[in-house]
Design a protein around this motif. Structure first.
Motif, PDB file in Angstrom:
ATOM      1  N   ARG A  69      -9.736   0.303  -0.723  1.00  0.00           N
ATOM      2  CA  ARG A  69      -7.924  -0.540  -1.241  1.00  0.00           C
ATOM      3  C   ARG A  69      -7.943  -2.336  -0.998  1.00  0.00           C
ATOM      4  O   ARG A  69      -6.774  -2.652  -1.353  1.00  0.00           O
ATOM      5  CB  ARG A  69      -6.637  -0.001   0.412  1.00  0.00           C
ATOM      6  CG  ARG A  69      -6.712   1.239   0.339  1.00  0.00           C
ATOM      7  CD  ARG A  69      -5.549   1.046   1.499  1.00  0.00           C
ATOM      8  NE  ARG A  69      -5.155   3.092   2.563  1.00  0.00           N
ATOM      9  CZ  ARG A  69      -4.262   3.357   1.536  1.00  0.00           C
ATOM     10  NH1 ARG A  69      -3.054   3.284   1.047  1.00  0.00           N
ATOM     11  NH2 ARG A  69      -3.949   4.895   2.284  1.00  0.00           N
ATOM     12  N   ARG A  70      -8.861  -2.810  -0.656  1.00  0.00           N
ATOM     13  CA  ARG A  70      -9.387  -4.065  -1.075  1.00  0.00           C
ATOM     14  C   ARG A  70      -8.701  -4.883  -2.420  1.00  0.00           C
ATOM     15  O   ARG A  70      -9.831  -3.971  -3.251  1.00  0.00           O
ATOM     16  CB  ARG A  70     -10.898  -4.300  -0.376  1.00  0.00           C
ATOM     17  CG  ARG A  70     -11.143  -5.527  -0.282  1.00  0.00           C
ATOM     18  CD  ARG A  70     -12.051  -5.978   0.280  1.00  0.00           C
ATOM     19  NE  ARG A  70     -11.729  -5.744   1.943  1.00  0.00           N
ATOM     20  CZ  ARG A  70     -12.994  -5.361   3.120  1.00  0.00           C
ATOM     21  NH1 ARG A  70     -13.927  -5.128   2.533  1.00  0.00           N
ATOM     22  NH2 ARG A  70     -12.464  -4.476   3.852  1.00  0.00           N
ATOM     23  N   PRO A  71      -8.035  -5.729  -2.594  1.00  0.00           N
ATOM     24  CA  PRO A  71      -7.582  -6.372  -3.787  1.00  0.00           C
ATOM     25  C   PRO A  71      -8.638  -7.165  -4.356  1.00  0.00           C
ATOM     26  O   PRO A  71      -9.872  -7.443  -3.687  1.00  0.00           O
ATOM     27  CB  PRO A  71      -6.593  -6.819  -3.749  1.00  0.00           C
ATOM     28  CG  PRO A  71      -6.520  -7.506  -1.748  1.00  0.00           C
ATOM     29  CD  PRO A  71      -7.779  -6.187  -1.159  1.00  0.00           C
ATOM     30  N   LYS A  72      -8.744  -7.120  -5.626  1.00  0.00           N
ATOM     31  CA  LYS A  72      -9.895  -8.402  -6.163  1.00  0.00           C
ATOM     32  C   LYS A  72      -9.291  -9.862  -5.875  1.00  0.00           C
ATOM     33  O   LYS A  72      -8.340  -9.965  -6.684  1.00  0.00           O
ATOM     34  CB  LYS A  72     -10.344  -7.758  -7.906  1.00  0.00           C
ATOM     35  CG  LYS A  72     -10.697  -8.911  -8.375  1.00  0.00           C
ATOM     36  CD  LYS A  72     -11.176  -8.192  -9.843  1.00  0.00           C
ATOM     37  CE  LYS A  72     -11.874  -9.121 -10.695  1.00  0.00           C
ATOM     38  NZ  LYS A  72     -12.775  -8.911 -11.853  1.00  0.00           N
ATOM     39  N   LEU A  84      -3.858   4.630  -4.691  1.00  0.00           N
ATOM     40  CA  LEU A  84      -3.475   4.269  -6.087  1.00  0.00           C
ATOM     41  C   LEU A  84      -2.780   4.381  -5.841  1.00  0.00           C
ATOM     42  O   LEU A  84      -1.342   3.698  -6.494  1.00  0.00           O
ATOM     43  CB  LEU A  84      -4.585   5.098  -7.261  1.00  0.00           C
ATOM     44  CG  LEU A  84      -6.182   4.661  -7.276  1.00  0.00           C
ATOM     45  CD1 LEU A  84      -6.486   5.692  -8.929  1.00  0.00           C
ATOM     46  CD2 LEU A  84      -5.952   3.000  -7.400  1.00  0.00           C
ATOM     47  N   ASP A  85      -1.878   4.939  -4.727  1.00  0.00           N
ATOM     48  CA  ASP A  85       0.026   5.316  -4.768  1.00  0.00           C
ATOM     49  C   ASP A  85       0.295   3.919  -4.841  1.00  0.00           C
ATOM     50  O   ASP A  85      -0.274   2.507  -3.901  1.00  0.00           O
ATOM     51  CB  ASP A  85      -0.164   6.087  -4.016  1.00  0.00           C
ATOM     52  CG  ASP A  85      -0.012   7.142  -4.136  1.00  0.00           C
ATOM     53  OD1 ASP A  85      -0.976   7.787  -4.917  1.00  0.00           O
ATOM     54  OD2 ASP A  85      -0.382   8.609  -2.819  1.00  0.00           O
ATOM     55  N   GLY A  86       1.493   3.544  -5.443  1.00  0.00           N
ATOM     56  CA  GLY A  86       2.283   2.441  -4.957  1.00  0.00           C
ATOM     57  C   GLY A  86       3.166   2.485  -3.694  1.00  0.00           C
ATOM     58  O   GLY A  86       3.439   3.523  -3.060  1.00  0.00           O
ATOM     59  N   GLY A  87       2.912   0.769  -3.791  1.00  0.00           N
ATOM     60  CA  GLY A  87       3.654   0.948  -2.542  1.00  0.00           C
ATOM     61  C   GLY A  87       5.146   0.370  -2.618  1.00  0.00           C
ATOM     62  O   GLY A  87       5.922   0.558  -3.376  1.00  0.00           O
ATOM     63  N   ARG A  88       6.010   0.047  -1.271  1.00  0.00           N
ATOM     64  CA  ARG A  88       7.851  -0.546  -1.609  1.00  0.00           C
ATOM     65  C   ARG A  88       7.220  -1.597  -2.705  1.00  0.00           C
ATOM     66  O   ARG A  88       8.812  -2.039  -2.875  1.00  0.00           O
ATOM     67  CB  ARG A  88       7.686  -1.096  -0.296  1.00  0.00           C
ATOM     68  CG  ARG A  88       9.203  -1.580  -0.617  1.00  0.00           C
ATOM     69  CD  ARG A  88       9.875  -2.020   1.144  1.00  0.00           C
ATOM     70  NE  ARG A  88      10.790  -3.060   1.155  1.00  0.00           N
ATOM     71  CZ  ARG A  88      11.406  -3.919   1.178  1.00  0.00           C
ATOM     72  NH1 ARG A  88       9.767  -4.690   0.355  1.00  0.00           N
ATOM     73  NH2 ARG A  88      12.431  -4.868   1.376  1.00  0.00           N
ATOM     74  N   ALA A  89       6.190  -2.627  -2.729  1.00  0.00           N
ATOM     75  CA  ALA A  89       6.247  -4.077  -3.275  1.00  0.00           C
ATOM     76  C   ALA A  89       4.826  -4.202  -4.403  1.00  0.00           C
ATOM     77  O   ALA A  89       4.257  -3.030  -3.780  1.00  0.00           O
ATOM     78  CB  ALA A  89       6.193  -5.060  -1.935  1.00  0.00           C
ATOM     79  N   ARG A  90       5.431  -4.617  -5.425  1.00  0.00           N
ATOM     80  CA  ARG A  90       4.259  -4.612  -6.308  1.00  0.00           C
ATOM     81  C   ARG A  90       4.377  -6.128  -6.911  1.00  0.00           C
ATOM     82  O   ARG A  90       3.792  -6.649  -7.171  1.00  0.00           O
ATOM     83  CB  ARG A  90       4.713  -3.825  -7.970  1.00  0.00           C
ATOM     84  CG  ARG A  90       4.970  -2.350  -7.656  1.00  0.00           C
ATOM     85  CD  ARG A  90       5.036  -2.017  -8.670  1.00  0.00           C
ATOM     86  NE  ARG A  90       3.645  -2.095  -9.578  1.00  0.00           N
ATOM     87  CZ  ARG A  90       2.820  -1.448  -9.790  1.00  0.00           C
ATOM     88  NH1 ARG A  90       2.637  -0.163  -8.916  1.00  0.00           N
ATOM     89  NH2 ARG A  90       2.152  -2.074 -10.480  1.00  0.00           N
ATOM     90  N   ARG A  91       5.168  -7.045  -6.288  1.00  0.00           N
ATOM     91  CA  ARG A  91       5.269  -8.487  -6.841  1.00  0.00           C
ATOM     92  C   ARG A  91       5.487  -9.669  -5.417  1.00  0.00           C
ATOM     93  O   ARG A  91       6.719  -9.394  -5.119  1.00  0.00           O
ATOM     94  CB  ARG A  91       5.974  -8.878  -8.047  1.00  0.00           C
ATOM     95  CG  ARG A  91       5.928  -7.875  -9.055  1.00  0.00           C
ATOM     96  CD  ARG A  91       4.846  -9.035 -10.015  1.00  0.00           C
ATOM     97  NE  ARG A  91       5.297  -9.957 -10.481  1.00  0.00           N
ATOM     98  CZ  ARG A  91       6.283 -10.134 -11.649  1.00  0.00           C
ATOM     99  NH1 ARG A  91       6.553  -8.803 -12.327  1.00  0.00           N
ATOM    100  NH2 ARG A  91       6.509 -11.201 -12.454  1.00  0.00           N
ATOM    101  N   VAL A  92       4.485  -9.768  -4.726  1.00  0.00           N
ATOM    102  CA  VAL A  92       4.659 -10.989  -3.642  1.00  0.00           C
ATOM    103  C   VAL A  92       3.830 -12.493  -3.698  1.00  0.00           C
ATOM    104  O   VAL A  92       3.732 -12.472  -4.614  1.00  0.00           O
ATOM    105  CB  VAL A  92       3.770 -10.190  -2.567  1.00  0.00           C
ATOM    106  CG1 VAL A  92       3.597 -10.495  -1.110  1.00  0.00           C
ATOM    107  CG2 VAL A  92       4.084  -8.957  -2.576  1.00  0.00           C
ATOM    108  N   ALA A  93       4.656 -13.107  -3.187  1.00  0.00           N
ATOM    109  CA  ALA A  93       4.722 -14.269  -3.037  1.00  0.00           C
ATOM    110  C   ALA A  93       4.016 -15.086  -1.842  1.00  0.00           C
ATOM    111  O   ALA A  93       4.292 -14.456  -0.614  1.00  0.00           O
ATOM    112  CB  ALA A  93       5.569 -15.252  -3.111  1.00  0.00           C
ATOM    113  N   GLU A 121       0.582  -1.037   0.064  1.00  0.00           N
ATOM    114  CA  GLU A 121       0.351   0.278   0.097  1.00  0.00           C
ATOM    115  C   GLU A 121       0.805   0.944  -0.115  1.00  0.00           C
ATOM    116  O   GLU A 121       1.951   1.615   1.017  1.00  0.00           O
ATOM    117  CB  GLU A 121      -1.343  -0.175   0.981  1.00  0.00           C
ATOM    118  CG  GLU A 121      -1.947  -0.519   1.066  1.00  0.00           C
ATOM    119  CD  GLU A 121      -2.714  -1.060   2.531  1.00  0.00           C
ATOM    120  OE1 GLU A 121      -2.147  -0.301   3.022  1.00  0.00           O
ATOM    121  OE2 GLU A 121      -3.629  -2.307   1.924  1.00  0.00           O
ATOM    122  N   GLY A 122       0.923   2.352  -1.193  1.00  0.00           N
ATOM    123  CA  GLY A 122       0.737   3.619  -0.662  1.00  0.00           C
ATOM    124  C   GLY A 122      -0.087   4.635   0.083  1.00  0.00           C
ATOM    125  O   GLY A 122      -1.057   4.222   0.875  1.00  0.00           O
ATOM    126  N   ALA A 123       0.853   5.642   0.327  1.00  0.00           N
ATOM    127  CA  ALA A 123      -0.155   6.950   0.921  1.00  0.00           C
ATOM    128  C   ALA A 123      -2.092   6.601   0.442  1.00  0.00           C
ATOM    129  O   ALA A 123      -2.366   6.597   1.487  1.00  0.00           O
ATOM    130  CB  ALA A 123      -0.169   7.916   0.738  1.00  0.00           C
TER     131      ALA A 123
END
Length: 451
Positions: free
Chosen positions: A122-125, A85-94, A80-82
């Motif tokens: 912020r809930r993912p799909k 729709l802001d990007g966070g530290r990680a974009r590809r998580v296992a 999560e970002g601030a």
């Protein structure tokens, strides 16, 4: 984490009603709605990432200590970002668990899983067909099963959440494959949430210089657990080796002089069992038959006995031990296992019950193939030849034998150093003695004296 939040971490959970009223009274409506999602304010110390430059954060905890919530919130903090729709530290998580189902039902949709921790905006799909979560900001978390380490070959990540690693049957292979894929970003990192077990891979992870650790007992999370649950499991397992592991979150070391080491037991685990030539059910009856009696150890094991006895392999199939049971109850449990596994023989120790043991068994099944055995040596002396079979790699275990394996780890050359009586180990020894040791002796042709 911001310093002011770290300073206040966990204070709200400990605050009195007057303090809470004063705090909440000073917040706007939007702030109050956001409050449940500010985990830094509610978390316990062991649920918050340690300071410093680390690659792996291991959270060791007893059952219900809040490990899953900590893992889910850490993933939130990575992606999560601030703003939504802001990007966070990680974009590809296992997201790696023992099975795909456990990842989905615990790590994602569980009561403390990701979907129940993330704010609505912020809930993912969840994309079931692709086994992944996709956040509004484009971050993606892929789901993997530790049963299939090869599925981790190819994908790459900048963060990973690993759950219950200590009980993975293919822990070493799955962990190694994940490390090769954790290669994106400036500083890829991972969190491991697990109840500790004395496995080689977990001990190696904890020993690494790039690993940090937090830990907590089940009781640390008592505010969110049923009082009856805590009372019952503490009464039943408090002070035992299993309780220290499952409730206190303690990583137990080897018992000095143990006949079975953790490495030996880990090496015995298998996923598949071949066609077996013989199967036995072994019973170690208690002296008495009431609720405070010792357990009645009941172990099912089989063997492949083709070729020379030195080539034979044994497989421990099930532990159906019963506690506080009357003779009728344990006899029925043993006979049910006998029929379920299509056993060739039921073996029972008769030192305590004598002829009564056979009488009780035959009252329930007069035609059962039965053999009485009598101990003439101490438990450790009887166990040593069986432990030698494990050293030779000739005995394998299917899953679900943790209680038996705990007792095995406490059986030493000096005797049993655990709590109570090692009834499960005694039954194991009788089963493998019948299948492997005595059967091998009968296999060898007697010498023919010269004329």
């Amino acid at each position: 984490m911001r310093p002011e939040l770290r300073l206040g971490a966990g204070l709200l959970a400990c605050a009195g009603s007057l303090e809470l009223d004063e705090f909440l009274g000073g917040l706007s409506e939007n702030a109050i709605l956001a409050l449940p999602y500010l985990f830094d304010l509610w978390a316990m110390p062991h649920q918050l990432p340690p300071e410093g430059d680390w690659k792996t954060w291991v959270i060791l905890g007893g059952r219900g200590a809040g490990k899953t919530r900590a893992g889910a919130e850490w993933v939130r903090g990575q992606v999560e970002g601030a703003r939504p729709l802001d990007g966070g530290r990680a974009r590809r998580v296992a997201l790696v668990g023992e099975t795909i189902e456990q990842v989905r039902e615990v790590m994602i949709f569980g009561d403390s899983g990701i979907m129940n921790c993330v704010p609505p905006d912020r809930r993912p799909k969840w994309e079931a067909t692709r086994k992944r979560l996709v956040w509004p900001n484009g971050a993606v978390a892929q789901v993997f099963s530790a049963h299939d380490p090869e599925s981790l070959r190819g994908p790459q990540f900048d963060a990973a959440w690993v759950d219950e690693l200590a009980k993975w049957k293919k822990g070493r292979d799955a962990w190694d494959m994940l490390q090769f894929g954790l290669r994106l970003g400036e500083s890829p990192c991972q969190v491991v949430t697990t109840t500790p077990q004395n496995t080689a891979v977990l001990k190696e992870i904890l020993a690494a210089d790039s690993t940090v650790k937090t830990s907590a007992a089940t009781s640390a999370n008592r505010a969110y657990l049923a009082r009856s649950f805590l009372e019952e499991v503490t009464a039943k397992y408090g002070g035992t080796r299993l309780g220290r592991q499952e409730l206190e979150g303690e990583l137990l070391s080897e018992t000095d002089g143990a006949l079975w080491t953790g490495a030996m037991i880990d090496a015995a685990h298998v996923d598949k069992v071949p066609k077996l030539d013989r199967i036995v059910v072994a019973v170690d009856p208690p002296v008495t038959g009431h609720k405070n009696s010792d357990e009645c150890g009941i172990i099912v094991a089989g063997a492949v006995t083709s070729g020379s006895p030195t080539d034979w392999q044994a497989f421990v199939l099930a532990d159906v031990t019963v506690s506080g049971a009357s003779p009728q109850v344990w006899a029925k449990a043993a006979l049910e296992a006998y029929r379920e596994f299509g056993a060739d023989r039921l073996v029972a120790e008769v030192n305590q019950g004598g002829d009564l043991v056979e009488t009780v068994i035959r009252q329930n099944d007069p035609l059962v193939s039965y053999r009485a055995v009598r101990a003439t040596r101490g438990k450790a002396a009887r166990a040593e030849p069986v432990a030698a079979l494990y050293e030779q790699g000739r005995v394998k275990h299917v899953g679900g034998l943790h209680r038996l394996e705990d007792q095995m780890g406490e059986m030493t050359s000096r005797g049993f150093e655990g709590r109570g009586s090692p009834d499960r180990v005694d039954a194991l020894v009788w089963a493998l003695t019948d299948l492997m040791i005595e059967a091998a002796g009968r296999f060898r042709a007697p010498r023919v004296r010269g004329l």
